[in-house]
Design an enzyme around this catalytic site. Structure first.
Site, mmCIF file in Angstrom:
data_model
loop_
_atom_site.group_PDB
_atom_site.id
_atom_site.type_symbol
_atom_site.label_atom_id
_atom_site.label_comp_id
_atom_site.label_asym_id
_atom_site.label_seq_id
_atom_site.Cartn_x
_atom_site.Cartn_y
_atom_site.Cartn_z
ATOM 1 N N HIS A 1 50.545 45.443 33.030
ATOM 2 C CA HIS A 1 50.741 43.808 32.621
ATOM 3 C C HIS A 1 51.836 43.852 31.092
ATOM 4 O O HIS A 1 51.880 42.971 31.137
ATOM 5 C CB HIS A 1 49.676 42.873 32.351
ATOM 6 C CG HIS A 1 48.716 43.175 31.046
ATOM 7 N ND1 HIS A 1 47.963 44.099 31.124
ATOM 8 C CD2 HIS A 1 48.827 42.473 29.957
ATOM 9 C CE1 HIS A 1 47.293 44.248 29.734
ATOM 10 N NE2 HIS A 1 47.772 43.191 29.035
HETATM 11 C C1 UD1 Z 1 48.969 38.457 26.630
HETATM 12 C C2 UD1 Z 1 48.855 38.933 25.383
HETATM 13 C C3 UD1 Z 1 48.546 40.495 25.596
HETATM 14 C C4 UD1 Z 1 47.325 40.923 26.422
HETATM 15 C C5 UD1 Z 1 47.247 39.791 27.826
HETATM 16 C C6 UD1 Z 1 45.660 40.088 28.500
HETATM 17 C C7 UD1 Z 1 50.301 38.070 23.631
HETATM 18 C C8 UD1 Z 1 51.681 38.328 23.148
HETATM 19 N N1 UD1 Z 1 49.976 38.958 24.735
HETATM 20 O O1 UD1 Z 1 49.804 38.958 27.467
HETATM 21 O O2 UD1 Z 1 48.345 41.322 24.245
HETATM 22 O O3 UD1 Z 1 47.209 42.160 26.730
HETATM 23 O O4 UD1 Z 1 47.608 38.637 27.339
HETATM 24 O O5 UD1 Z 1 46.042 39.745 29.752
HETATM 25 O O6 UD1 Z 1 49.582 37.421 23.428
HETATM 26 N N2 UD1 Z 1 50.575 33.732 33.424
HETATM 27 C C9 UD1 Z 1 50.315 32.884 34.528
HETATM 28 N N3 UD1 Z 1 49.160 32.390 34.542
HETATM 29 C C10 UD1 Z 1 47.841 32.638 33.325
HETATM 30 C C11 UD1 Z 1 48.499 33.236 32.300
HETATM 31 C C12 UD1 Z 1 49.808 33.912 32.287
HETATM 32 O O7 UD1 Z 1 50.883 32.613 35.417
HETATM 33 O O8 UD1 Z 1 46.946 32.317 33.315
HETATM 34 C C13 UD1 Z 1 51.708 34.251 33.387
HETATM 35 C C14 UD1 Z 1 53.079 33.301 32.852
HETATM 36 O O9 UD1 Z 1 54.331 33.361 33.783
HETATM 37 C C15 UD1 Z 1 53.519 33.867 31.277
HETATM 38 C C16 UD1 Z 1 52.936 35.319 31.796
HETATM 39 O O10 UD1 Z 1 52.200 35.439 32.785
HETATM 40 O O11 UD1 Z 1 54.753 33.330 31.034
HETATM 41 C C17 UD1 Z 1 52.638 35.903 30.433
HETATM 42 O O12 UD1 Z 1 51.614 35.441 29.929
HETATM 43 P P1 UD1 Z 1 51.067 35.431 28.312
HETATM 44 O O13 UD1 Z 1 49.914 35.015 28.029
HETATM 45 O O14 UD1 Z 1 52.499 34.965 27.380
HETATM 46 O O15 UD1 Z 1 51.209 37.104 28.133
HETATM 47 P P2 UD1 Z 1 50.400 38.319 28.781
HETATM 48 O O16 UD1 Z 1 51.298 39.068 29.450
HETATM 49 O O17 UD1 Z 1 49.381 37.552 29.498
HETATM 50 N N1 UDP Z 2 39.846 42.618 33.611
HETATM 51 C C1 UDP Z 2 39.260 41.654 34.749
HETATM 52 N N2 UDP Z 2 39.584 41.509 35.955
HETATM 53 C C2 UDP Z 2 40.978 42.024 36.340
HETATM 54 C C3 UDP Z 2 41.558 43.053 35.350
HETATM 55 C C4 UDP Z 2 41.122 43.159 34.103
HETATM 56 O O1 UDP Z 2 38.246 41.212 34.584
HETATM 57 O O2 UDP Z 2 41.377 41.952 37.407
HETATM 58 C C5 UDP Z 2 39.165 42.770 32.504
HETATM 59 C C6 UDP Z 2 38.911 44.271 32.003
HETATM 60 O O3 UDP Z 2 37.491 44.627 32.438
HETATM 61 C C7 UDP Z 2 39.003 44.038 30.570
HETATM 62 C C8 UDP Z 2 39.854 43.042 30.380
HETATM 63 O O4 UDP Z 2 40.089 42.231 31.438
HETATM 64 O O5 UDP Z 2 37.636 43.915 29.894
HETATM 65 C C9 UDP Z 2 41.231 43.591 29.964
HETATM 66 O O6 UDP Z 2 42.226 42.774 29.870
HETATM 67 P P1 UDP Z 2 43.680 42.874 29.746
HETATM 68 O O7 UDP Z 2 43.989 44.277 30.520
HETATM 69 O O8 UDP Z 2 44.323 41.763 30.496
HETATM 70 O O9 UDP Z 2 44.227 42.982 28.438
HETATM 71 P P2 UDP Z 2 44.107 43.952 27.235
HETATM 72 O O10 UDP Z 2 42.882 44.564 27.206
HETATM 73 O O11 UDP Z 2 45.140 44.993 27.583
HETATM 74 O O12 UDP Z 2 44.604 43.087 26.072
#
Ligand code: UD1
Ligand code: UDP
Length: 353
Positions: free
Chosen positions: A203
């Site tokens: 991601h």
């Molecule tokens: C964010 C965090 C990242 C973290 C991740 C955990 C920032 C800059 N990044 O990244 O550090 O590792 O969360 O998962 O804060 N979207 C949906 N539904 C949702 C959420 C997101 O469709 O419920 C889609 C949207 O198109 C959105 C994209 O995912 O634009 C990215 O979501 P965003 O929260 O901006 O960043 P993450 O990639 O999730």
């Molecule tokens: N996780 C989850 N379901 C999933 C994928 C990840 O519950 O389908 C959990 C995972 O166990 C971990 C956390 O989400 O605790 C990690 O989140 P993510 O990879 O989105 O973000 P990051 O840690 O890179 O910020």
């Protein structure tokens, strides 16, 4: 004391749940969700299964550009801090929700406590690296998960008080591991056998938003002889669709929606090897004795690499394939992230102001 906790993204619900269970024994907690993550499987599922109360408020900010999203959160959080008058604002990790809360608290002259302080990738192109550096420099209390995180903060001469607490994700995994054995049916649901599949997540913006990198990762996973289970973040699905990679991925991988925490812990526990670009997953694999292949050039969790349980391979198809085939960690494992009592330590430290 009254603590206002700010969460917004999936990993923060998991970390906050671990701390909240301890914190609420002694203190009043007001939980504010920024709404950064909002899909049922990216948000609600965690509140249902992690035994934490529903957020007191959800700002409903949703997805937008970094600046617009952070600004909307900042305005909303400032208003809540003014109304709630907390003794401390507690933030987690390095997302835009973390940064917005850090700025809001410091502008309101409210004590700011940062869980997962001192992590550094030293890659300034990562939005998370900027978020964590700025948050650490605004924080009054810095709860660092490891000795290295403490050293990083000392090197930067941060102004706040630095404490080594251990990692709250170790607490989270300790809480979830046996519960997952009892309650999760995910292996049966997906039709996979313990020890016979690869679990993957992707991601990170640097991987999903670059078609060449995403293609290299998906090609490497598709070439695996073992079954590959990929619970895909919505961001990754969106990009796969945009780059016309989705049909192929559906054909060659077990591509599923994101799963709940107990299911994911169970999947990590039983995987032969994990391939990821997630921060949290690298550590959880380590806690669960599953070797990890990290599809990034660097990591904030270097201890897992030094211990021989995690290999950095970037988004290079050949390197990913080789690392997945050869993963063979040593039997011995150090404990650089504490022993699962970080939440209690953090609660104690919040007490002595
Ligand atoms: C964010 C965090 C990242 C973290 C991740 C955990 C920032 C800059 N990044 O990244 O550090 O590792 O969360 O998962 O804060 N979207 C949906 N539904 C949702 C959420 C997101 O469709 O419920 C889609 C949207 O198109 C959105 C994209 O995912 O634009 C990215 O979501 P965003 O929260 O901006 O960043 P993450 O990639 O999730
Ligand atoms: N996780 C989850 N379901 C999933 C994928 C990840 O519950 O389908 C959990 C995972 O166990 C971990 C956390 O989400 O605790 C990690 O989140 P993510 O990879 O989105 O973000 P990051 O840690 O890179 O910020």
């Amino acid at each position: 004391m009254k603590v206002l906790t700010v969460v917004g993204a999936r990993p923060q619900f998991i970390k906050a749940a671990a701390v909240s269970r301890e914190l609420r024994r002694r203190h009043e907690e007001v939980l504010v969700h920024t709404g950064q993550h909002y899909d049922e499987e990216m948000s609600d599922v965690f509140f249902e299964e992690l035994a934490i109360p529903e957020p007191d408020e959800n700002l409903g900010v949703g997805s937008s550009s970094h600046g617009a999203q952070t600004a909307e959160m900042l305005a909303g959080l400032e208003e809540r801090i003014e109304r709630v008058e907390p003794d401390a604002v507690l933030v987690y990790g390095d997302t835009n929700s973390t940064l917005a809360a850090a700025i809001a608290a410091s502008k309101m002259d409210t004590r700011l406590a940062h869980v997962e302080a001192g992590l550094r990738s030293y890659n300034r192109e990562m939005p998370e690296e900027i978020n964590r550096v700025l948050t650490d420099h605004a924080a009054d209390d810095l709860f660092a998960p490891s000795r290295r995180a403490v050293a990083n903060l000392r090197e930067e001469s941060v102004a706040g008080a630095v404490h080594e607490t251990g990692d709250v994700m170790c607490d989270a995994v300790c809480w979830a591991r046996d519960r997952a054995v009892d309650r999760s049916e995910i292996l049966t649901e997906l039709g996979v056998e313990s020890g016979e599949y690869v679990l993957a997540t992707v991601h990170r913006a640097s991987n999903t938003d670059d078609p060449d990198r995403l293609a290299a990762i998906l090609d490497a996973l598709a070439a695996e002889v073992r079954e590959v289970v990929l619970p895909a973040h919505p961001r990754t699905i969106n990009r796969m669709r945009e780059y016309a990679m989705l049909d192929d991925a559906r054909e060659k991988l077990t591509l599923v929606d994101p799963v709940g925490y107990l299911d994911f812990v169970r999947l990590q526990d039983c995987a032969d090897v994990v391939a990821t670009d997630s921060g949290g997953v690298q550590k959880e694999a380590f806690f669960l004795d599953t070797p990890c292949v990290t599809m990034r050039e660097e990591t904030e969790w270097r201890e897992t690499v030094e211990a021989g349980w995690n290999e950095l391979v970037g988004a290079n198809k050949a390197a990913i394939r080789r690392a997945l085939a050869d993963a063979d960690p040593p039997g011995e494992k150090p404990q650089p992230y504490g022993d699962g009592d970080a939440a209690a330590r953090i609660t104690d430290l919040l007490d002595d102001d």
